[in-house]
Design an enzyme around this catalytic site. Structure first.
Site: not given
Ligand code: AMP
Length: 405
Positions: A8, A93, A182, A243
């Site tokens: 990842n 990923r 996700h 965010r």
């Protein structure tokens, strides 16, 4: 022994887990942080000579290529891997697969170019991830590599949920639509929830809440994602660490004028990096800091917490409406897995829908059904495990594949 590596890569980090398959035992896991900055940190927890061990080192690592080289050197030095042929597959990923990749895919040179070309959808991630994949290919040229996309699980969204109400030609010409993110996590926890409820996922309507620094909710019907709160980019939806989540887009030009900003990218950077819990509280993007400050009476931390909870409740409610009901709501990721008080706060506002938390069952960080017995909608805590999901994808796609480049 068959070993599969899950990778990842972020813009300045590289996380990995090495599994022994098929029994899914973790042989080693670790993190390289601050890549490209001074004092990069390498930490590896591993199992060797019948013991659990930890390795930690600080040194300058200029780029991901160096990080990958160093990782393999350490694998050999620490006897985690004795020969590279032991690694039968590597799963990467990847942030965005756009519409090109509705499923995980065996990586070829063309696939790497395509991942790179989707950089406009995930500028901080896709180009860096394409580079990391190339570095792994240099070290393991003959090994099966699989790309697992954060977007693929949401490829099943119906068009009424992925289209924005803007001229249709912008979707046709430019691919402007909801992609969601996700996906690996939503998919993993939905499947685990069905197993814990001992019911076939095909029969279930589940709302999955991935509440971490980045956060999103998904509506999963019969095992397929039908809606999700992130959008064209991960900026949409819930209030997150830094965010903003959903805002009225008219705010952008208005604030740009007030703040004297000429570049829209600077405005977007404020919405990505200075908003959410951080912007509201003025304290931190980290939910632990927010909870501590709220308990000690900080008014803005309390407000940030209330807004966070409120947005999750709104999405759960709207997804229950969209699916005409739900059998289960699942919490996962840093906040979802660890904060029993936030789970309690979210669910306590949804009692009308048939959800009720059992305080004792909720006092956990482990996999558990945390609702009261007999509640109409089950509530579960399921720690996510994207790494194992990635390793499983490598196994699934690896059967019968011959590597040609
Ligand atoms: P993630 O992005 O999944 O690693 O999640 C990071 C978020 O989880 C941060 O906001 C952390 O503050 C939050 N988190 C981790 N542990 C806890 C905890 N015990 N209570 C509340 N939030 C937590």
């Amino acid at each position: 022994m068959k070993k599969i590596l899950s990778v990842n890569a972020g813009s300045s980090s590289l996380k990995f887990q090495l599994f022994k398959m098929p029994n899914e035992k973790v042989i080693a896991k670790g993190l390289i942080e601050r890549i490209g900055l001074s004092h990069s940190i390498i930490s590896i927890a591993y199992h060797a000579d019948g013991e659990e061990k930890n390795f930690k080192q600080t040194k300058d690592i200029a780029n991901h290529e160096e990080a990958v080289d160093l990782l393999f050197k350490l694998f050999y030095i620490l006897s985690i891997v004795n020969d590279s042929s032991e690694i039968k597959g590597v799963g990467h990923r990847v942030a965005s697969g756009g519409e090109l990749f509705p499923d995980s895919v065996v990586i070829t040179e063309d696939v790497i170019d395509q991942i790179d070309s989707l950089g406009y959808l995930a500028p901080l991630h896709n180009p860096a991830q394409a580079k990391v994949i190339r570095s792994f290919k240099d070290v393991l040229p003959a090994t099966l590599m699989v790309a697992v996309f954060d977007t693929s699980f949401h490829a099943t969204l119906p068009s009424e949920n992925y289209l924005y109400s803007i001229p249709y030609e912008y979707y046709e010409k430019y691919g402007v639509r909801k992609y969601g993110f996700h996906g690996t996590s939503h998919s993993y926890v939905a499947k685990r929830a069905a197993e814990l409820l001992n019911r076939p996922i095909e029969d279930l309507k589940i709302v999955t809440c991935h509440l971490g620094n980045g956060a999103s909710v998904a509506a999963v019907e019969g095992g397929r994602s039908v809606d999700t709160s992130m959008g064209f980019t991960p900026l949409a939806g819930l209030t997150m660490g830094t965010r903003s989540g959903d805002v009225d887009p008219s705010i952008l030009p208005f604030l740009m004028e007030k703040l004297g900003l000429d570049e829209v990218d600077d405005m977007i950077a404020i919405l990505n990096n200075k908003s959410g819990l951080l912007g509201l509280s003025g304290i931190s993007s980290d939910m632990r800091d927010i909870e501590t400050a709220a308990v000690s009476g900080n008014v803005r931390a309390k407000l940030a917490l209330e807004i966070f909870v409120n947005r999750v409740q709104k999405y759960i409610g709207s997804y229950m409406a969209e699916m005409n009901g739900a059998d289960a709501v699942v919490f996962t990721a840093g906040i979802g897995e660890n904060s029993s008080s936030i789970r309690q706060a979210i669910v306590s506002g949804l009692s009308w829908f048939g959800m009720e938390i059992d305080e004792q069952r909720n006092d956990t960080r482990k996999e558990a059904i945390i609702s009261k017995k007999g509640a109409k909608v089950a509530v579960l805590n399921v720690p996510t495990n994207e790494e194992i999901e990635i390793a499983r994808q490598v196994e699934r796609l690896g059967e019968g594949v011959k590597i040609s480049n």
